[in-house]
Design an enzyme around this catalytic site. Structure first.
Site, PDB file in Angstrom:
ATOM      1  CB  SER A 133       3.180   5.690  -1.520  1.00  0.00           C
ATOM      2  OG  SER A 133       1.877   6.156  -1.302  1.00  0.00           O
ATOM      3  CG  HIS A 185       6.335   8.692  -0.692  1.00  0.00           C
ATOM      4  ND1 HIS A 185       5.655   9.897  -0.666  1.00  0.00           N
ATOM      5  CD2 HIS A 185       5.397   7.739  -0.436  1.00  0.00           C
ATOM      6  CE1 HIS A 185       4.380   9.681  -0.423  1.00  0.00           C
ATOM      7  NE2 HIS A 185       4.201   8.379  -0.278  1.00  0.00           N
TER       8      HIS A 185
END
Length: 271
Positions: A133, A185
């Site tokens: 991610s 993230h």
């Protein structure tokens, strides 16, 4: 009707290879019944010297949903490989994927360090990050800055304006997948903006290969030092001054080769 998959793979060779690599690793993890704690990145393990987790955590997925979400987004972002006229392209993609993997992981550990040491939030000692991610969010951010008119397609049914995609996806994944690493993230987004705005630049084949070589060296030495993997061609043995152990490459004759001095640390046990 869209173009045949074969031609799309030809147009996105680097993206296709990354998706294939992550999928193969996911299959191996499932076959060997490996868990988050075995490959993920967390503060205690990093302090202990398990630096290899910086790499294994990035390419590992435990959940099939996690893998599909990341690879679907990555496939859509593969358009970067055809944007050579914007200063992107295949080489740029490969060079800065390496940068995103390393810097976003280091940023996550840095954030954990501040939360643990400064704010005494011991919970973050055991938070384990895993998945691609960070890199996906990084490329999302770079594409948003370089070509804000693009769209990000997820699962073939959801289309997001790329200019808002990084933060929309950040909120979306935090709601849909509560255990997703918000810091991971966010780290990818920060490194992505640093690359897009030219704060991180100058990568070429020479620096990319040099960086890759050092990553491989540190990866295998940290595996050996932490006893995670038995590497017979590397031997680490203490000398009189225990703060300066000797790292020897075993030769065919006298069992000794090049010696390099490194520092050892004893950290907490893996949780």
């Amino acid at each position: 009707m869209g173009r045949p998959l074969f031609y799309q793979i030809i147009e996105k060779p680097a993206t296709s290879c990354m998706i294939g690599l992550c999928s193969a690793i996911w299959f191996y993890i499932q076959k060997k019944n490996i868990g988050y704690g075995d490959v993920g990145l967390n503060y205690d393990a990093a302090v202990e010297g398990q630096h290899w987790r910086l790499i294994t955590s990035a390419f590992s997925h435990i959940s099939i949903l996690h893998l599909v979400f990341n690879m679907s987004a990555l496939w859509s972002l593969g358009v970067i490989e055809s944007l050579g006229h914007l200063g992107l392209g295949v080489q740029f993609y490969l060079h800065y994927t390496l940068v995103l993997v390393v810097l976003s992981g280091l940023l996550v550990i840095g954030a954990y360090h501040i939360l643990v040491q400064r704010f005494k939030l011991d919970y973050f000692r055991r938070v384990t990050a895993v998945g691609y991610s960070c890199v996906v969010f990084g490329w999302m951010t770079i594409l948003a800055a370089k070509q804000p008119s693009s769209k990000l397609d997820l699962f073939g049914v959801l289309s997001l304006p790329i200019s808002f995609a990084p933060f929309e996806s950040l909120v979306f994944t935090s709601i849909i997948v509560p255990q997703a690493s918000f810091l991971g993230h966010l780290s990818g987004i920060i490194v992505g903006y640093a690359i897009a705005w030219g704060l991180i630049q100058g990568m070429n084949n020479y620096w990319a290969i040099s960086m890759l070589v050092w990553i491989v060296i540190i990866f295998f030495f940290s595996l050996k030092r932490t006893g995670t993997l038995d590497l017979p061609f590397i031997e680490i043995e203490p000398v009189m001054d225990t703060s300066l152990p000797t790292v020897g490459f075993i030769g065919p004759d006298n069992g000794r080769g090049l010696d390099v001095n490194v520092l050892t640390r004893r950290g907490p046990s893996l949780v």
